[in-house]
Scaffold this motif. Sequence first.
Motif, PDB file in Angstrom:
ATOM      1  N   ILE A  12       0.771   4.185  -2.903  1.00 42.78           N
ATOM      2  CA  ILE A  12       0.586   5.619  -2.613  1.00 42.78           C
ATOM      3  C   ILE A  12       1.754   6.413  -3.200  1.00 42.78           C
ATOM      4  O   ILE A  12       1.552   7.466  -3.825  1.00 42.78           O
ATOM      5  CB  ILE A  12       0.464   5.860  -1.092  1.00 42.78           C
ATOM      6  N   ARG A  16       0.838  -1.215   0.000  1.00 44.54           N
ATOM      7  CA  ARG A  16       0.000   0.000   0.000  1.00 44.54           C
ATOM      8  C   ARG A  16       0.869   1.258   0.000  1.00 44.54           C
ATOM      9  O   ARG A  16       0.570   2.219  -0.703  1.00 44.54           O
ATOM     10  CB  ARG A  16      -0.967   0.025   1.192  1.00 44.54           C
ATOM     11  N   TYR A  17       1.956   1.239   0.777  1.00 44.32           N
ATOM     12  CA  TYR A  17       2.877   2.382   0.762  1.00 44.32           C
ATOM     13  C   TYR A  17       3.432   2.591  -0.646  1.00 44.32           C
ATOM     14  O   TYR A  17       3.522   3.723  -1.132  1.00 44.32           O
ATOM     15  CB  TYR A  17       4.035   2.152   1.750  1.00 44.32           C
ATOM     16  N   GLU A  20      -6.037   6.618   1.247  1.00 45.64           N
ATOM     17  CA  GLU A  20      -4.751   6.583   0.543  1.00 45.64           C
ATOM     18  C   GLU A  20      -4.635   7.749  -0.443  1.00 45.64           C
ATOM     19  O   GLU A  20      -3.565   8.345  -0.592  1.00 45.64           O
ATOM     20  CB  GLU A  20      -4.603   5.246  -0.186  1.00 45.64           C
ATOM     21  N   LEU A  55      -2.754   5.878   7.420  1.00 45.10           N
ATOM     22  CA  LEU A  55      -3.089   4.757   6.534  1.00 45.10           C
ATOM     23  C   LEU A  55      -3.862   3.690   7.301  1.00 45.10           C
ATOM     24  O   LEU A  55      -3.446   3.261   8.375  1.00 45.10           O
ATOM     25  CB  LEU A  55      -1.796   4.145   5.957  1.00 45.10           C
ATOM     26  N   TRP A  61       1.023  10.054   6.506  1.00 43.69           N
ATOM     27  CA  TRP A  61       1.222   8.635   6.210  1.00 43.69           C
ATOM     28  C   TRP A  61       0.726   7.740   7.353  1.00 43.69           C
ATOM     29  O   TRP A  61       0.265   6.633   7.112  1.00 43.69           O
ATOM     30  CB  TRP A  61       2.710   8.353   5.952  1.00 43.69           C
ATOM     31  N   LEU A  91      -6.192   3.702  -5.557  1.00 42.94           N
ATOM     32  CA  LEU A  91      -6.085   3.909  -4.114  1.00 42.94           C
ATOM     33  C   LEU A  91      -7.459   3.973  -3.453  1.00 42.94           C
ATOM     34  O   LEU A  91      -8.462   4.257  -4.106  1.00 42.94           O
ATOM     35  CB  LEU A  91      -5.338   5.220  -3.808  1.00 42.94           C
ATOM     36  N   THR A 127      -6.877  -3.303  -2.931  1.00 43.77           N
ATOM     37  CA  THR A 127      -5.704  -3.904  -2.279  1.00 43.77           C
ATOM     38  C   THR A 127      -5.203  -5.168  -2.974  1.00 43.77           C
ATOM     39  O   THR A 127      -4.008  -5.413  -3.019  1.00 43.77           O
ATOM     40  CB  THR A 127      -6.029  -4.260  -0.814  1.00 43.77           C
TER      41      THR A 127
END
Lengths: 329, 329
Positions: free
Chosen positions: A224, A220-221, A307, A320, A317, A303, A292
């Motif tokens: 983004i 996910r990071y 996000e 999240l 951040w 996203l 996801t």
Amino acid sequence: MELHESAFGFEIDRIVDEIEDRGCDKVGLQFPQGLKRRATTVVDTLEDRTDARFYVSGDPCYGACDLDEWLMRNTEILVHFGHSPIEDSKDVLYVKSRSDAPIEGITREATEELDASEPVCLVTTAQHSHVFEEARELLVDEGFEVVSSGGGNRLENEGQVLGCNYTSVVPEAPQVLYLGGGDFHPVGLAMDHPDKLLVVADPVNDKVHEVDGEKFIRQRYAEISRARDVDPDRWGVLLSTKIGQRREEIAQYILDNYDDTYLITMDEVTQDRLLHFDADAYVNTACPRITTDDGPRYNDPVLTRTEFEIAVGERDWDELSFDTFHGAW
Amino acid sequence: MELHESAFGFEIDRIVDEIEDRGCDKVGLQFPQGLKRRATTVVDTLEDRTDARFYVSGDPCYGACDLDEWLMRNTEILVHFGHSPIEDSKDVLYVKSRSDAPIEGITREATEELDASEPVCLVTTAQHSHVFEEARELLVDEGFEVVSSGGGNRLENEGQVLGCNYTSVVPEAPQVLYLGGGDFHPVGLAMDHPDKLLVVADPVNDKVHEVDGEKFIRQRYAEISRARDVDPDRWGVLLSTKIGQRREEIAQYILDNYDDTYLITMDEVTQDRLLHFDADAYVNTACPRITTDDGPRYNDPVLTRTEFEIAVGERDWDELSFDTFHGAW
């Protein structure tokens, strides 16, 4: 449920009774992808016992969020197999597919991975909800303090999880035992509760394993980050037309606050469908698991709403979080 | 149409006028697959000139048969780009995409492949219907007798063809000139009229060529042969849920006369969706081009209604014909 009334674990007697009580001539049948192969046998069985005509939904179905609205409008009753209701409706008869896999051995085996000095939160799916109490008693018998919750909206049973909703996990419990098959729910649990020990007792495949959510959080990071350079006027906002995936209030919020975004409606959200558009990134307000689980393979970043707000610098951040779906319709 | 009122050949002024005259707040926009990349520019243009919110359909769109019904129900007007109406509706504004490719050179070149001693039937698509009369005059100028027809239902313009309807071809003409781009319509023309000389004048790709329908007819024979051994109770009948592809009377006819068939409803008909079912062959009552163009690549045979009746021995092989779509909705 006795054997004679079941075709593959479905409650055929109950379906026949409903059709006859209501005097239905046109009946819709909807199966999740994995159960569609049973449709012809179910139709044969029901045709032998009623005079109705059966319309089988051929569109993809990924949950009770995904009711076939065309069949709801065009038949007298829609029989929806394999999922428990997110919201009750007199026009829909929900028929579970109950797993008959034995759970005692696998549940006892799973306790070896858990810490008996701490409470354990027990969760499961609709397929196993009929053995939820049996599993709880097995854990107590093994010396555990078991906690559980009815969860929030969308959840019918104690301890139930959906792909979009893991709110039945009790926040105070440091460990979770998931009773059920497959990887789909363990991955969702791990994403929503990355700080808890998560043990899977899978009675379908007869195996016990732990799941680490770290990989999914890192992904996910990465997504983004991939979207941070996208121009503010190059974002598409995806609104699902599916009855139980239609979060119009979130889509409207983004459109109201980010003037230059584009609203795109669709039934299925797929890579193929997005490729036709020339936006550079998407906020998906439909099923969070599309974002996801499928999103990282798409050409353009996809996203969740939170996000997106991180990507455009509106949130930090550390905000999240997993995109839980609360409402029904 | 003047240049300033067009974005990629669309009639932006007319759309703005309709939105303002009706006082619309929610406007749906639907583009065929090949024009979806223009959606963001069209939205930008319309947002500059109106106060409406625009909902762009992300679902596949293959014709005016394929109107986005969710947008029709959930917006005040649906602007449908790129196709001419099969049936007029006050809730739908049809906006053509007019080709500006010059036709004089290619039309004159095409006459070299035609027989000047016989009548020629002129046909074209919605993209070129504004130059139909120009093409007719060019042919007359080259010494041809030109015939044409308004066709039947579903056709708005003189000499127009649709993928499912080539009834604007005049039966008595031994030769047909198709003015238009791509292979889709020439293939349909060749399947429906295998005995006529068919010449394509393609102003988009600036080429002239002939089309031979024999290959496609042979493919249909092969598909019917493939289905002849299928057990009578292993057939699925596909009913489209799309507004303009929903031939329920044909589906009902088959179900009434062949008791053991299964009725399967779907929006898109795709190989992926059929793979989930355990029928062994399918009668497709939706778009006939799915049957003829995609069907031969599917695992299980997919036939038209007439082909199905040949396969089960109800009709003779010489009754094989193209599955023309006549009605609207």
